[in-house]
Scaffold this active site. Structure first.
Site, PDB file in Angstrom:
ATOM      1  N   LYS A  30       0.846  -1.204   0.000  1.00 44.25           N
ATOM      2  CA  LYS A  30       0.000   0.000   0.000  1.00 44.25           C
ATOM      3  C   LYS A  30       0.884   1.257   0.000  1.00 44.25           C
ATOM      4  CE  LYS A  30      -0.374  -0.219   5.072  1.00 44.25           C
ATOM      5  NZ  LYS A  30      -1.256  -0.538   6.208  1.00 44.25           N
TER       6      LYS A  30
ATOM      7  N   TYR B 184      12.440  32.004   3.686  1.00 43.83           N
ATOM      8  CA  TYR B 184      11.256  32.789   4.005  1.00 43.83           C
ATOM      9  C   TYR B 184      11.309  33.281   5.446  1.00 43.83           C
ATOM     10  CZ  TYR B 184       8.957  31.225  -0.276  1.00 43.83           C
ATOM     11  OH  TYR B 184       8.625  30.999  -1.581  1.00 43.83           O
TER      12      TYR B 184
HETATM   13  C1  LIG Z   1      -0.431  -1.575   6.881  1.00 41.41           C
HETATM   14  C2  LIG Z   1      -0.983  -2.825   7.441  1.00 41.41           C
HETATM   15  C3  LIG Z   1      -0.136  -3.930   7.676  1.00 41.41           C
HETATM   16  C4  LIG Z   1       1.361  -3.860   7.528  1.00 41.41           C
HETATM   17  O1  LIG Z   1       1.932  -3.315   8.703  1.00 41.41           O
HETATM   18  P1  LIG Z   1       3.513  -3.221   8.875  1.00 41.41           P
HETATM   19  O2  LIG Z   1       3.673  -2.715  10.268  1.00 41.41           O
HETATM   20  O3  LIG Z   1       3.979  -2.242   7.858  1.00 41.41           O
HETATM   21  O4  LIG Z   1       4.066  -4.572   8.647  1.00 41.41           O
HETATM   22  C5  LIG Z   1      -0.722  -5.114   8.104  1.00 41.41           C
HETATM   23  N1  LIG Z   1      -2.060  -5.213   8.287  1.00 41.41           N
HETATM   24  C6  LIG Z   1      -2.891  -4.172   8.088  1.00 41.41           C
HETATM   25  C7  LIG Z   1      -4.352  -4.355   8.309  1.00 41.41           C
HETATM   26  C8  LIG Z   1      -2.390  -2.944   7.668  1.00 41.41           C
HETATM   27  O5  LIG Z   1      -3.214  -1.903   7.476  1.00 41.41           O
END
Ligand SMILES: *Cc1c(COP(=O)(O)O)cnc(C)c1O
Length: 364
Positions: free
Chosen positions: A36, A261
């Site tokens: 993701k 800035y």
């Molecule tokens: C993002 C996510 C993961 C992965 O988590 P990590 O800590 O990056 O391994 C696993 N399960 C769900 C439901 C997530 O949203």
């Protein structure tokens, strides 16, 4: 010498992390690779292809569009979508994505859509809430789902939950409550359902902290990219990403002149200032301005001075022998994204996922 800002991804490090994680799992436990948020900034299509070559058989993303991107990039493996939204259900079916169904509303909406599309069976996952209180069916809703809803069109591939503190030292009473709640969910499925879903609970830190809870699958994201939220675990992994940019201009300042800035920084003596083509629109936020952020140039440390601009930031190079084109490192395998995150009270996840798509990705 480099000529533009770049995120350099070392695919050998990705392979190292994948093999290490795989070696920590039982043979029968699936590794669901979480790609993701553009594979935590590294480019989801490229990373998914690499992981596929390494043997990954299942991917996960947060939203439907992220899955559609992977399908357009010709990723063929099953793709679990953690947080599908009501407006994205058609897109799931269109791209053969597997939703996590996490509320009775979304379950009912998805079942009626399957009916409308004349789909007699479709792969889905059921997400239960065991205490994180983010997303998922409560235990009562889960029972209602099993007993009262016609699930004949759902091929329930897995039932899962998510730990809220998987990196915390053991024993952790909060996590134990979540584990107990999940055990009850498992027992309930076996008692009330004729289906045989897989069960999973662990994210990256969980793999290190709770090896006894691997169950049928684990969902790992950040560890593939080199971090696991505790230094002793981080040491076993290799950060895959290096963020660097050239010095694109150098200014000679007289004592008393200012930088950026609102005159964010004032030269207390005659100084040399380097300008770097990365700013808050690239994911290097304003919190790194005014001396908080450090960069590395030819092994020497320099401070980010003044306010970080949208597209640029400035550093003090008075005592460093460098020139236009010299590579300035924001983070790499030595001073990592987690170290940069520490400086502004955040975590590696936020630094990595905040990197803008306009930063060129380079793979070695
Ligand atoms: C993002 C996510 C993961 C992965 O988590 P990590 O800590 O990056 O391994 C696993 N399960 C769900 C439901 C997530 O949203």
């Amino acid at each position: 010498m480099i000529q533009e800002a770049r995120l350099t991804i070392d695919l050998k490090c990705l392979a190292h992390n994948y093999s290490l994680l795989r070696s920590m799992l039982k043979e029968e436990t699936d590794l669901i690779a979480v790609v993701k948020a553009n594979a935590y900034g590294a480019d989801s299509s490229k990373i998914a292809h690499e992981l596929s070559k390494l043997g990954t058989s299942c991917f996960a993303v947060a939203y439907a569009e992220e899955g559609a991107v992977l399908r357009k990039a010709n990723i063929k493996e099953p793709i679990l979508v953690f947080y599908p939204q009501m407006g994205q259900l058609e897109k799931l079916i269109e791209h053969n994505l597997e939703p996590a169904l996490y509320s009775l509303e979304i379950i009912k909406a998805f079942i009626s859509l399957l009916k409308k599309k004349k789909k007699t069976t479709y792969p889905v996952h059921i997400k239960c809430n065991t205490g994180l209180n983010r997303i998922g069916l409560s235990y009562e809703e889960f029972i209602y789902f099993l007993k009262e809803i016609d699930t004949s069109s759902l091929d329930i591939k897995s039932v899962y939950s998510h730990l809220g503190a998987s990196e915390n030292p053991k024993p952790c009473s909060f996590t134990q409550k979540q584990i107990d709640a999940f055990e009850l969910i498992k027992a309930t499925v076996i008692e009330l359902s004729t289906k045989h879903p897989k069960f999973h609970l662990l994210n990256s830190s969980g793999i290190f902290n709770y090896p006894e809870l691997q169950l049928d699958a684990v969902r790992t994201g950040i560890a593939l990219y080199g971090f696991a939220n505790r230094s002793e675990w981080d040491k076993q992994l290799k950060p895959i990403a290096k963020l660097s940019a050239p010095i694109c201009q150098i200014h000679t300042l007289k004592k008393g002149e200012s930088v950026g800035y609102n005159q964010g920084w004032e030269a207390s003596k005659d100084s040399l200032i380097g300008v770097i083509p990365l700013g808050h629109a690239d994911g290097i936020g304003r919190q790194y301005g005014n001396g908080i952020g450090k960069v590395s140039i030819l092994g020497q440390s320099a401070s980010i001075i003044g306010n970080v601009c949208m597209d640029m930031l400035m550093i003090d190079i008075t005592s460093i022998n460098c020139e236009i084109g010299t590579e300035v490192i924001l983070f790499d395998q030595i001073t990592t994204a987690a170290d940069l995150a520490d400086l502004s009270n955040t975590i590696s996840y936020e630094v990595l996922t905040g990197l803008s798509p306009r930063i060129k990705r380079v793979y070695i």
